[in-house]
Motif scaffolding. Structure first.
Motif, short mmCIF file in Angstrom:
data_model
loop_
_atom_site.label_atom_id
_atom_site.label_comp_id
_atom_site.label_asym_id
_atom_site.label_seq_id
_atom_site.Cartn_x
_atom_site.Cartn_y
_atom_site.Cartn_z
N HIS A 16 0.86 -1.19 0.00
CA HIS A 16 0.00 0.00 0.00
C HIS A 16 0.89 1.23 0.00
CE1 HIS A 16 -3.66 2.23 2.00
NE2 HIS A 16 -3.15 2.91 0.99
N HIS A 18 1.38 4.85 -2.40
CA HIS A 18 1.04 5.71 -3.55
C HIS A 18 2.30 6.44 -3.97
CE1 HIS A 18 -3.29 5.13 -2.72
NE2 HIS A 18 -2.92 5.15 -1.44
N HIS A 174 -9.86 1.07 -1.85
CA HIS A 174 -9.77 1.71 -0.54
C HIS A 174 -11.10 1.62 0.20
CE1 HIS A 174 -5.91 3.20 -1.63
NE2 HIS A 174 -5.80 3.97 -0.57
N HIS A 200 -6.72 -0.25 3.76
CA HIS A 200 -7.32 0.06 5.07
C HIS A 200 -8.36 -1.03 5.38
CE1 HIS A 200 -5.10 3.75 5.01
NE2 HIS A 200 -5.71 4.16 3.92
ZN LIG Z 1 -4.03 4.63 0.21
#
Ligand SMILES: [Zn+2]
Length: 318
Positions: A16, A18, A174, A200
């Motif tokens: 995870h 970005h 997400h 998450h």
């Molecule tokens: Zn994220």
């Protein structure tokens, strides 16, 4: 052995992250100079213009990951924000892919690229990005849904995610903690879309049916305590640890590490400190991560062999 030293040394998987959120200030300044962009104006991503810029962003990130003993990473990029600025899709993807190939060769880091569909941009721009991505099936491993927030996102994006699935991409989405109708969103993502992973997704803890579903399916959750803390002031460390202890396939990722204070090691250290993880639980996070990853058989086997060897090596010190 200290938990922090143990966490620093254990081989890791990052699922995870970005890439735009891994643009560190020094590289941002350098790219701003290179492209004649005033860093005081606009957003940080505006300094990313050419294929070389995307390469340099990813290469700098991959060096950091390798320095933290990350062996496999699945990293997201936000194509739509770049397309909207007139950057060509292939410059984004090929720049990142060049860096991924180098990381594999020079750093022993295996990398998969994930196109992240941006929730708060018009659906048409996500459609265009997905369409472009289908021309790069070799370079792009999966499709995610993230970046920005929009309360009707799971329903609005379900058809696009189904199209991505049909095109052969792995899927993550997400499920931001404590936002709007979080359980309703998670239910749609799990039951209607059938995502492989939730980014998450910690709100499954408050809904017995969803919790049973992720346990039954072995759905992975990529949680990031430092990102949570940066976004909402609450790391949600106790609930992340609770899900791990109930047998959910929890892994720890970094989210936007340049904005939230840390990469893989710092996130696990934060979780360990706040939720008293044991050494076995820190190992379990990495076993879960490789299990829920989209890595090929060889990468999985090599990683598990290295993890086993690490356990044997440190066992006398525990
Ligand atoms: Zn994220």
């Amino acid at each position: 052995m200290e938990h922090a030293a143990f966490t620093a040394g254990i081989p890791k998987v990052e699922l995870h992250l970005h890439l735009e959120g891994a643009l560190e200030p020094d590289l941002e300044r350098e790219l701003a100079r290179r492209n004649g962009v005033d860093p005081a104006r606009g957003t940080a991503v505006e300094v990313l213009v050419t294929r070389a810029d995307f390469h340099d962003l990813a290469a700098a990130c991959f060096r950091r990951l390798a320095a933290q003993d990350v062996r496999h990473a699945e990293v997201s990029f936000d194509a739509q924000v770049h397309l909207a600025r007139g950057v060509a899709f292939e410059d984004v993807v090929l720049g990142l892919h060049d860096a991924a190939a180098q990381a594999r060769r020079d750093l022993g880091l295996s990398v998969g690229l994930v196109l992240s569909l941006v929730r708060d941009l018009p659906l048409e721009s996500a459609e265009a990005a997905l369409e472009a991505a289908t021309g790069f099936r070799e370079e792009i491993m999966g499709v995610g849904l993230g970046s920005g927030a929009r309360d009707d996102a799971p329903a609005a994006f379900a058809p696009l995610l189904a199209r991505a699935r049909a095109a052969g991409f792995a899927l993550s989405a997400h499920g931001d903690p404590a936002r709007g109708d979080a359980p309703g969103h998670l239910r749609r993502l799990l039951e209607d879309v059938g995502v492989d992973r939730l980014d998450h997704g910690t709100d499954v803890a408050g809904d017995p049916r969803l919790l049973a579903l992720v346990l039954e399916r072995g759905t992975g959750l990529t949680c990031s305590p430092l990102s949570n803390a940066a976004a909402t002031g609450d790391s949600r460390a106790p609930v992340i640890a609770d899900l791990l202890r109930r047998g959910v396939k929890v892994a720890v990722g970094s989210g936007r590490p340049a904005r939230s204070g840390g990469y893989a090691t710092e996130n696990v250290v934060a979780l360990t400190r706040e939720a008293d993880l044991t050494f076995d639980e820190i190992i379990r996070l990495q076993r879960n991560a490789i299990e829920i990853s989209w890595a090929g058989e060889q990468v999985r086997e090599e990683f598990l062999a290295e993890l086993d060897a690490f356990e044997v090596l440190v066992a006398p010190d525990l």
